[in-house]
Write a protein that holds these residues in place. Structure first.
Motif, mmCIF file in Angstrom:
data_model
loop_
_atom_site.group_PDB
_atom_site.id
_atom_site.type_symbol
_atom_site.label_atom_id
_atom_site.label_comp_id
_atom_site.label_asym_id
_atom_site.label_seq_id
_atom_site.Cartn_x
_atom_site.Cartn_y
_atom_site.Cartn_z
ATOM 1 N N ASN A 1 0.825 -1.213 0.000
ATOM 2 C CA ASN A 1 0.000 0.000 0.000
ATOM 3 C C ASN A 1 0.858 1.262 0.000
ATOM 4 O OD1 ASN A 1 -2.419 -1.258 -0.115
ATOM 5 N ND2 ASN A 1 -2.864 -1.113 2.090
ATOM 6 N N LYS B 1 -8.086 1.972 -6.173
ATOM 7 C CA LYS B 1 -7.140 1.676 -7.257
ATOM 8 C C LYS B 1 -7.802 1.008 -8.449
ATOM 9 C CE LYS B 1 -3.765 1.235 -3.624
ATOM 10 N NZ LYS B 1 -3.135 0.274 -2.724
ATOM 11 N N GLY C 1 -6.313 -5.888 1.135
ATOM 12 C CA GLY C 1 -5.073 -5.748 1.896
ATOM 13 C C GLY C 1 -5.324 -5.329 3.343
#
Ligand code: ADP
Ligand code: MG
Length: 887
Positions: free
Chosen positions: A640, A704, A712
């Motif tokens: 990240n 994203k 995540g």
């Protein structure tokens, strides 16, 4: 008798007789009359009487004139003093005139009868007469009524003032009893008696004195008179001269004065003020009733003692009182006065100095007032105490904003003294939090417009502390309805606000947690099925690859399949981790060692452009968790960070021991008090806005697009939760991001971590394995894999079959590899049953996700060997050996 005889008699009678017409002309006079005049009969007729008598003017007291005028008899003494043609012929005559009337009673003339009183008068007599004339002149012109009364009480003189005063002409009263003329009926008798007494003795109440009487006027009205009488000796007789003055005006004046005096006295006696008057020497002139009643000293008693000493026994105090009494200050001053019976009267006094130098002291008993005042003060005190003890601010101010008062709570809440506020009335607004100033200003405006306002805003105390307050205020009006003051109550609602905010946040968190939970369940379910599929794909791919030479063209293709399968497996693992359905094997770890081990891998993951700074804390406490989970956390956060940095930047990893106290927990509800090891991962990336920050832990939330999975942080979140820790995130757009992960300190002792031996694939030595799996393809994969590894395999598709096979099997069975979740019976029960048949058999459990059958809340029971689905050759081989070598 005939007329001739009568005429003769009249002609020769030794008295003067004359007849006058109505104009006072002599018609006829007898011989004596003519002789006295010295005029013949024919000369006499037609002459005015005074001309016949040789006088220059008519006699003032002419009885003829009176008789003609009044129709009644009149008499007078007429004197002749040698005037005219009778210089020698002096004398005095007593003249009596009688009116003559016709048959109808009309006056047709007057008969005069005169006797000579003196043949000749002495010189003295003449002088006396002159004096009498002077007296007459005086009497005629006097303002007082002058009345002359003869010895019989008859009026003989009546001056013009008497005419004016009583309304009678002189002729009307002449010869009448004076008391009948002047006295009202009720006094007549008394007057008469008094007069008789006076005549006999020459003494009487009015002689030589002025006395007041009531007199009667002609119209009958009565007036007060003042009368003085004096006896006058006339020959043998005593006449009386009375001088009378109308005193009604004076009487009225006196009455008025008396009335005023009475009124004053009534006021003096009844006014509830003490009044005393004293002369410049301090002598008491007056004490009013109120004074006497209150102090107990009457004026008479007070005169006999030193009153000042009695009422002010203390000399110094008395001196003070004297000084005040003599002062002209127009003020009231308080004095305590001792009464006659020893009581103390609290009083206030003031003084009036009179032009004559006398002083008046006016005093008021203020005991009741004082008592009321005291009661009021007491109640005020109680109220003040109450107000001062309040935690809420109570204030009041003038309409221009200047503060009248604020209670003690003001200082407590604002951290500003009341004095400072009084000095600067605008201070209340200045301390308002800049962002809330509009609200506060609006509330002030609203107060002026509507008379009432309520607002909530923040203030910044001088010590920097921010407090929430609720400001409620209203206008206070005067009796005309105009605003006079304003005031209100201010409550410190900081705690309340905190609780509200807390509640709101908890609510949000709860919703978030529920959402995560739901998503987690879903994900977990999908992952489970998916895992089985992946086990087959990966398993058979591995098998196929093992049977081929690396140079075989198909090998590379199989390798591609395998890698894709692995990526998918990693995803499912993440999902399971998030759903906290990942089976973990916690170990006591040194977090510093774990991070250090991962650094190389992380650098590879994020590329060379991003520098990693590693700042391990000293003596970091141990934590207990599955080491692969630490790796998962680090990998996710690092990736990240890489995405946020985009090009060149820095990733910082830190560890630190942290003690979380209650206070911290109060602020961050998701935190818990206790000892933690904090792992901080910071990046110099793009940071996040508030909206993003609120959702980052949601699974599948990503900014994203196609490049993100949104799993995540969900994974990180799941792992941390599973290990009873918590996460804090600090981020702002453009400012980078810091994740702080708090893992609870492990309190037990650390067993040395047995370094894992990296060795070649551990192989079987012909041991027999009973494999139980209801999914035929997985069963098939297991059989082939295990045979490949050198084991002998007995297959069972369900637990019952497995039991039967175990019973029937004559030889030794070394291992039981069983699925956990199966219809009929779970893996654990099966293991127990098989164990009873064959006590030496060692169980290995395989599952896509944890189940309470072998793990509690995902934590595996001690001593249990477990393989995660999808099965992986290497892992399976290791676990087989592990189970076989276990005691
Ligand atoms: P993904 O990385 O697949 O998008 P994650 O759960 O890892 O999913 O992250 C969710 C979102 O959180 C990201 O899409 C990103 O918007 C934001 N995010 C996570 N970490 C950072 C970071 N270090 N800096 C900025 N934004 C981040
Ligand atoms: Mg990510």
């Amino acid at each position: 008798m005939n007329d001739k005889t009568i005429a003769y008699i009249l002609e020769n009678v030794p008295a003067m007789i004359a007849f006058h017409d109505t104009e006072q002309n002599i018609v006829w006079g007898n011989r004596d009359y003519r002789d006295a005049c010295g005029i013949d009969a024919d000369q006499l007729a037609g002459k005015k009487c005074w001309i016949a008598w040789g006088l220059s003017k008519p006699c003032q007291n002419c009885p003829v004139k009176v008789a003609l005028n009044t129709g009644k008899s009149a008499e007078a003494v007429i004197t002749r003093e040698g005037q005219g043609h009778w210089p020698e012929n002096q004398g005095a005559w007593h003249v009596r005139a009688t009116p003559a009337t016709d048959d109808q009673g009309n006056i047709i003339g007057a008969i005069a009868l005169a006797f000579e009183i003196t043949k000749r008068k002495s010189r003295e007599k003449i002088r006396l007469e002159e004096a009498q004339d002077r007296f007459r002149a005086i009497a005629e012109n006097a303002l007082d009524a002058i009345v002359l009364i003869d010895e019989e009480g008859k009026v003989v003189y009546w001056n013009p003032a008497a005419e004016k005063m009583f309304g009678y002409h002189a002729a009307e009263v002449m010869g009448k009893d004076v008391h009948a003329v002047l006295m009202p009926e009720e006094y007549q008798e008394r007057f008469k008696k008094g007069f008789e007494e006076f005549r006999k003795t020459g003494k009487g109440p009015a002689v030589g004195k002025v006395i007041e009487l009531t007199a009667k006027l002609k119209p009958g009205t009565k007036i007060p008179i003042e009368i003085s009488v004096a006896p006058i000796r006339i020959g043998e007789n005593v006449w009386v001269c009375a001088i009378i003055r109308d005193i009604s005006a004076r009487k009225r004046l006196i009455e008025d004065l008396q009335q005023t005096r009475d009124l004053l006295q009534a006021v003096l006696d009844n006014i509830p003020l003490m009044i005393k008057m004293y002369d410049p020497d301090g002598r008491i002139l007056l004490l009013n009733k109120t004074f006497e009643n209150l102090i107990g000293w009457s004026k008479e008693e007070a005169e006999k003692v030193d009153l000042m000493q009695e009422i002010y026994p203390d000399p110094a105090y008395r001196q003070k009182a004297w000084k005040f009494m003599r002062s002209t200050a127009r003020e009231w001053r308080e004095f305590s006065i001792k009464t006659k019976n020893g009581d103390i009267v609290e009083s206030v006094w003031t003084n009036i100095r009179l032009p004559d130098g006398n002083q008046i002291g006016i005093g008021m008993d203020i005991r009741d007032l004082l008592a009321k005042d005291n009661a009021l003060k007491e109640s005020q005190k109680r109220f003040d105490l109450l107000v001062s003890r309040l935690n809420d601010v109570i204030w009041s101010a003038k309409m221009n904003g200047s503060i009248i008062e604020a209670n003690h709570a003001f200082e407590t809440v604002y951290g500003i003294s009341e004095e400072d506020l009084k000095r600067n009335p605008g201070l209340w607004l200045e301390v308002v939090h800049p962002e809330d100033r509009r609200i506060a200003e609006d509330s002030a405006r609203q107060l002026r417009n509507t008379g009432l306002a309520e607002a909530e805003y923040r203030i910044v105390r001088p010590d920097g502390e921010v407090r929430w307050i609720r400001d409620r205020k209203s206008l206070i009006y005067n009796e005309k309805g105009q605003p006079k003051q304003m005031g209100g109550i201010i409550n410190d609602i900081t705690e309340l606000k905190k609780k509200e905010e807390e509640k709101e946040r908890l609510q949000k968190q709860l919703i978030q947690a529920q959402k995560m939970e739901a998503v987690g369940r879903l994900a977990g379910g999908v992952a489970h099925d998916f895992n089985n599929m992946l086990s087959i794909i990966l398993g058979f791919t591995q098998l196929a690859m093992m049977r081929l030479e690396r140079s075989d063209p198909i090998y590379a293709e199989l390798e591609e399949i395998y890698r894709a399968g692995e990526r998918s497996a990693s995803l499912t693992r993440q999902l399971l981790a998030f759903a906290r359905q990942q089976t973990i094997i916690p170990e006591v770890l040194d977090l510093n060692a774990c991070v250090a081990e991962m650094l190389k891998m992380l650098q590879r993951l994020i590329g060379e452009d991003i520098e990693i700074a590693w700042k391990p804390g000293t003596n970091v406490w141990p934590v207990k968790m599955d080491p692969s989970q630490v790796d998962q956390i680090l990998a996710n956060l690092a990736v990240n960070a890489r995405d946020a940095i985009k090009s060149v930047g820095k990733l910082t990893l830190e560890t630190e021991n942290v003690v979380i106290d209650e206070k911290y927990c109060a602020r961050y509800s998701y935190s818990k008090p206790g000892e933690f090891v904090m792992l901080a991962v910071s990046d110099s990336g793009c940071g996040m806005d508030q909206g993003t920050l609120e959702r980052i832990f949601e699974p599948f939330f990503t900014t994203k697009g196609q490049n993100g999975t949104g799993l995540g942080l969900a994974t990180v979140y799941g792992i941390v939760k599973q290990n009873h820790g918590f996460i804090n995130v600090y981020s702002e757009p453009g400012q980078g991001t810091t994740f702080k992960i708090y893992l609870p300190r492990f309190a037990g002792t650390i067993r040395g971590k047995t370094a894992e031996q990296h060795q070649d694939l551990p192989r079987g030595k012909g041991e027999t394995v009973l494999v139980v799996e209801d999914e035929p393809q997985i069963l098939n994969f297991c059989k082939k894999t295990l045979e490949y590894l050198g084991y002998r395999v007995i297959e069972a598709t369900n637990p019952m079959e497995a039991i039967t096979l175990a019973e029937k099997h004559s030889g030794k069975i070394d291992l039981l590899l069983t699925d956990v979740i199966m219809p009929e019976m779970n893996g654990r029960e099966l293991a127990t049953q098989i164990h009873s048949i064959n006590p030496n058999i060692k169980p290995i459990f395989m599952s896509g996700y944890t189940s309470n059958v072998i793990a509690h809340h995902g934590v595996l029971d001690e001593g249990i060997v477990f393989v995660q689905k999808p099965l992986e050759l290497n892992n399976l081989a290791k676990k087989m050996r592990k189970a076989l070598t276990q005691k």
